[in-house]
Design a protein around this motif. Structure first.
Motif: not given
Length: 191
Positions: A114-120
């Motif tokens: 989730x963090x990886x996707x939201x950062x992008x």
């Protein structure tokens, strides 16, 4: 059925469990190698469009085992060989793709996905892989609960039976997002 359009900048492809120990299983309505090949085609199209591509694999030697009436695997059996948890080359993984390791059915719990996707800036997830009603559905349910828009690639996923696949596709996924074919998804990227 409404026309599908995808913004490559805010859309990610998530490929579930296209690894040696999973694609070798007898799955339906498409074989594991067919699903891996289609996943590879999707990944190439998403990369070409500048989208995020994430491969999720399950660590089969460290998967969560809880008491259940029907175990997925004998908890007393020796752990599978390390290669069972490695992505199959035919899945198309490339350097630069996200690689997420999970230890349960869903790809979001305690993985940082989730963090990886939201950062992008990702708002839409296109999902495929094996098994339709296990890893794919568990991941999709968590994504849905977190507010991601979902697109399911019906001909790039499979599970233990055609009936189980169809139930998830028609009974669950159509209520959570949009179900499309590989060709429809690639066209929606403008590729």
């Amino acid at each position: 059925m409404a026309e599908l359009t995808l913004d490559p900048k805010t859309t990610a492809l998530i490929l579930i469990d296209l690894q040696h120990g999973i694609i070798a299983l007898p799955v339906k309505p498409y074989s594991g190698p067919e699903v891996a090949e289609r996943g590879s085609k999707l990944a190439a199209a998403f990369r070409a469009a500048g989208s995020t591509v994430a491969y999720v694999r399950v660590d089969m030697a460290d998967i969560l085992h809880l008491p259940a009436d029907q175990q997925m695997r004998d908890p007393n059996a020796p752990p599978p060989p390390a290669i069972a948890s490695q992505l199959a080359p035919e899945s198309g993984y490339q350097e630069g793709d996200l690689l997420i390791t999970k230890r349960q059915w869903g790809a979001f719990y305690d993985t940082g996905l989730d963090q990886q996707l939201r950062r992008r800036g990702i708002r839409t997830i296109v999902i495929c892989g094996i098994a339709t009603n296990i890893g794919v559905e568990s991941t999709a349910r968590a994504a849905f609960d977190m507010g991601y828009a979902l697109v399911f690639v019906e001909d790039a996923m499979a599970t233990i039976s055609a009936e189980a696949h169809e139930f998830s596709i028609k009974g669950i996924f159509t209520r959570m997002g949009r179900v499309r074919s590989l060709n429809e998804v690639v066209a929606a990227l403008g590729q």
